[in-house]
Design a protein around this motif. Structure first.
Motif, short mmCIF file in Angstrom:
data_model
loop_
_atom_site.label_atom_id
_atom_site.label_comp_id
_atom_site.label_asym_id
_atom_site.label_seq_id
_atom_site.Cartn_x
_atom_site.Cartn_y
_atom_site.Cartn_z
N VAL A 201 -2.33 12.29 -13.62
CA VAL A 201 -1.95 13.14 -12.49
C VAL A 201 -2.75 12.77 -11.23
O VAL A 201 -2.20 12.70 -10.12
CB VAL A 201 -2.08 14.64 -12.88
N LEU A 202 -4.02 12.44 -11.43
CA LEU A 202 -4.87 12.03 -10.29
C LEU A 202 -4.43 10.67 -9.76
O LEU A 202 -4.33 10.46 -8.55
CB LEU A 202 -6.32 11.92 -10.76
N VAL A 203 -4.19 9.75 -10.68
CA VAL A 203 -3.80 8.38 -10.28
C VAL A 203 -2.51 8.44 -9.47
O VAL A 203 -2.41 7.82 -8.40
CB VAL A 203 -3.64 7.48 -11.53
N LYS A 204 -1.53 9.21 -9.97
CA LYS A 204 -0.23 9.29 -9.26
C LYS A 204 -0.42 9.83 -7.85
O LYS A 204 0.18 9.34 -6.89
CB LYS A 204 0.72 10.19 -10.05
N GLN A 205 -1.27 10.84 -7.74
CA GLN A 205 -1.52 11.46 -6.44
C GLN A 205 -2.12 10.44 -5.46
O GLN A 205 -1.72 10.35 -4.31
CB GLN A 205 -2.52 12.61 -6.67
N ILE A 206 -3.09 9.66 -5.93
CA ILE A 206 -3.80 8.72 -5.05
C ILE A 206 -2.93 7.50 -4.74
O ILE A 206 -2.98 6.96 -3.63
CB ILE A 206 -5.15 8.29 -5.69
N GLU A 207 -2.13 7.06 -5.73
CA GLU A 207 -1.31 5.87 -5.50
C GLU A 207 -0.32 6.06 -4.36
O GLU A 207 0.13 5.09 -3.74
CB GLU A 207 -0.57 5.49 -6.79
N LYS A 208 -0.01 7.29 -4.05
CA LYS A 208 0.93 7.58 -2.94
C LYS A 208 0.26 7.46 -1.57
O LYS A 208 0.92 7.38 -0.54
CB LYS A 208 1.48 9.01 -3.09
N GLU A 209 -1.07 7.49 -1.57
CA GLU A 209 -1.82 7.54 -0.31
C GLU A 209 -1.82 6.18 0.41
O GLU A 209 -2.32 5.19 -0.14
CB GLU A 209 -3.28 7.97 -0.56
N LYS A 210 -1.30 6.14 1.63
CA LYS A 210 -1.22 4.87 2.37
C LYS A 210 -2.60 4.39 2.83
O LYS A 210 -2.81 3.21 3.08
CB LYS A 210 -0.30 5.04 3.59
N LYS A 211 -3.52 5.32 2.98
CA LYS A 211 -4.87 4.94 3.48
C LYS A 211 -5.68 4.17 2.42
O LYS A 211 -6.74 3.64 2.73
CB LYS A 211 -5.67 6.22 3.76
N VAL A 212 -5.21 4.19 1.16
CA VAL A 212 -6.04 3.62 0.08
C VAL A 212 -5.57 2.21 -0.28
O VAL A 212 -4.38 1.98 -0.50
CB VAL A 212 -6.00 4.51 -1.18
N THR A 213 -6.51 1.26 -0.31
CA THR A 213 -6.22 -0.10 -0.77
C THR A 213 -6.92 -0.30 -2.10
O THR A 213 -8.12 0.00 -2.22
CB THR A 213 -6.74 -1.15 0.25
N PHE A 214 -6.17 -0.77 -3.09
CA PHE A 214 -6.70 -0.87 -4.46
C PHE A 214 -7.15 -2.29 -4.79
O PHE A 214 -6.42 -3.24 -4.53
CB PHE A 214 -5.62 -0.43 -5.46
N PHE A 215 -8.33 -2.39 -5.38
CA PHE A 215 -8.82 -3.68 -5.87
C PHE A 215 -9.22 -3.56 -7.34
O PHE A 215 -10.41 -3.53 -7.66
CB PHE A 215 -10.03 -4.15 -5.04
N PRO A 216 -8.23 -3.49 -8.26
CA PRO A 216 -8.60 -3.51 -9.67
C PRO A 216 -9.07 -4.91 -10.05
O PRO A 216 -8.77 -5.88 -9.34
CB PRO A 216 -7.29 -3.14 -10.38
N ARG A 217 -9.80 -5.03 -11.15
CA ARG A 217 -10.32 -6.32 -11.64
C ARG A 217 -11.16 -7.04 -10.58
O ARG A 217 -11.09 -8.25 -10.42
CB ARG A 217 -9.18 -7.24 -12.14
#
Ligand code: FAD
Length: 324
Positions: A201-217
Motif C-alpha cells: 500500500v505504501l509502495v503504490k502510494q509513492i510510485e504515483k508521486e512525480k517528485k520521486v526518482t527511484f534508484f533500486p539496485r
C-alpha cells in the motif's frame, strides 16, 4: 534511597570508601528499562537505572496509536507520562551515562561507563534497545546533523524546499518519502535491493508521486559536502556508471541494530546481534537478563518492550530470593 534492600550491601574498599552493591542494575531507559525500574521499586529492590537518555526510541516517534489506554498520543508525551511514573518511586538514576563494558566477578556484575564511572550489582537487566544502522560510507559521520539524518520523523521539517535522498527500501524509508513529498521539490529513493520491502500500500502510494526518482539496485558510495551535505555519489550494483546527485539532505533509513556490543564478551547473541533470551528473559548467564528491542524477543513494539521489562524484573526478583 529508602528501600528495604533484599540483598544489597555497602562493601568496604581498601581505600576506606564504601561501595554499594545494588540488587539490580538496569541498562537503558526506554520503555523496557523504565518499566523494569518501576517493577523493581515495587519489589523494594535497591535499583540503579543507567542510561544515555530517558525515553529511547519513543523520543523520536511522532505518533503512537497502539499503546493501550491512549487512542492517540505523541511519542514525547508518552515518554513524559513514563518519566512521571518513574519519578514517583525512589529509584537511583544515572542518566546521560553510556555503558561501555559489562563484566562479572564471582556473583557480582560491574558496569563501566564511557565517562569513567563504575557500578556494581547482583543482577543486571540489559534493556539498551536499538539504534539506526549506518551506511558506513565516506562523509556520513562527518555530516551527521549537517544534512545527514537517521530520523525523518524528527528532521523532515528542516528540509522544506530542499532536494533530498532517502536511502532504504523498507517501511521506514517509504514513510520518510511520504513525509518529504509534502515539503521537498525532489526526492531520490536509493536502495541496494531490486524489490521494495515496504508494504504494498505504501509502495503504490509513492510510485504515483512525480517528485520521486527511484534508484533500486544502487549503492551509496559517498556523501559529499564541506560544511553541509552537497550531494551523493551512487553506483549501480551491476557495474554501470556511477552518478552524482546534487542535494541537501540524506535520510538514512536502513534499519536498526541492537545496542548489545558492551555485553558481547558475556552473553550469547543471535545472528542479528540481539541478546538471546528465553520466555522469562534469562540469558545464558545466571543473574543477567535482557528485555525489549535489544533481546531476541520477536516483536519490537512499545507495549511488548514494557511487558518484557516487567517480566525481566520479576524473574530477577525470583533469582535474588534464591541468593538470600
Ligand atoms: C521512528 C519509530 C517509530 C516507532 N513507532 C512505534 C509505534 O507507533 N508503536 C510502537 O509500539 N512502537 C513503535 N516503535 C518501536 C518502539 O519505539 C520500540 O519497540 C521501543 O522503544 C523499544 O523499547 P526498548 O526500551 O526496548 O528500547 P529503546 O526504546 O531503544 O531504549 C533503549 C534505551 O537504552 C539506552 N541505551 C542504549 N545503549 C546504551 C548504553 N550503551 N548505555 C546506556 N544506555 C544505553 C538508550 O539511550 C535508550 O534510553 C517505533 C520506533 C521508531 C524508531
Amino acid at each position: 534511597m529508602e528501600l528495604d534492600f533484599i540483598l544489597s550491601k555497602e562493601e568496604e574498599k581498601p581505600t576506606g570508601k564504601t561501595e554499594l552493591i545494588y540488587d539490580l542494575l538496569i541498562i537503558g531507559g526506554g520503555p523496557a528499562g523504565m518499566t523494569a525500574a518501576i517493577y523493581a521499586a515495587r519489589k523494594r529492590l535497591a535499583t540503579l537505572l543507567v542510561s544515555k537518555d530517558l525515553g529511547g526510541q519513543v523520543l523520536v516517534t511522532a505518533e503512537v496509536e497502539n499503546y493501550m489506554g491512549y487512542q492517540y498520543i505523541e511519542g514525547r508525551e508518552l515518554v513524559n507520562k513514563f518519566k512521571e511514573q518513574v519519578s514517583r518511586f525512589p529509584i537511583d538514576q544515572e542518566i546521560g551515562e553510556e555503558v561501555e563494558e559489562l563484566s562479572q566477578e564471582k556473583d557480582v556484575f560491574s558496569i563501566f561507563t564511557k565517562s569513567g564511572k563504575k557500578f556494581r550489582g547482583r543482577t543486571v537487566i540489559i534493556a539498551s534497545g536499538k539504534r539506526s544502522r549506518s551506511l558506513n560510507v565516506s562523509g556520513e559521520e562527518r555530516l551527521i546533523g549537517r544534512g545527514v539524518t537517521y530520523c525523518s520523523v524528527c528532521d523532515a521539517p528542516f528540509f522544506e524546499g530542499r532536494e533530498v535522498a532517502v536511502i532504504g527500501g523498507g517501511n521506514s524509508a517509504f514513510e520518510a518519502v511520504l513525509d518529504l513529498v509534502k515539503i521537498s521539490p525532489k526526492i531520490y529513493l536509493v536502495d541496494i535491493a531490486s524489490t521494495w520491502r515496504a508494504d504494498t500500500v505504501l509502495v503504490k502510494q509513492i510510485e504515483k508521486e512525480k517528485k520521486v526518482t527511484f534508484f533500486p539496485r544502487h549503492r551509496v558510495k559517498e556523501i559529499k559536502g564541506k560544511e553541509r551535505v552537497e550531494g551523493i555519489i551512487i553506483e549501480p550494483l551491476d557495474g554501470g556508471e556511477e552518478k552524482s546527485l546534487s542535494l541537501e539532505g540524506v535520510f538514512i533509513e536502513i534499519g536498526l541494530v541492537p545496542n548489545s556490543e558492551f555485553s558481547r564478551s558475556l552473553v550469547n547473541l543471535n545472528e542479528a546481534g540481539e541478546i538471546v533470551v528465553d520466555c522469562s528473559n534469562h540469558t545464558n548467564i545466571p543473574g543477567l537478563f535482557a528485555a525489549g528491542d535489544v533481546s531476541s524477543v520477536p516483536e519490537k513494539q512499545i507495549i511488548v518492550a514494557c511487558g518484557e521489562g516487567a517480566k525481566a524484573t520479576l524473574t530477577a526478583y525470583q533469582y535474588l530470593l534464591r541468593l538470600r
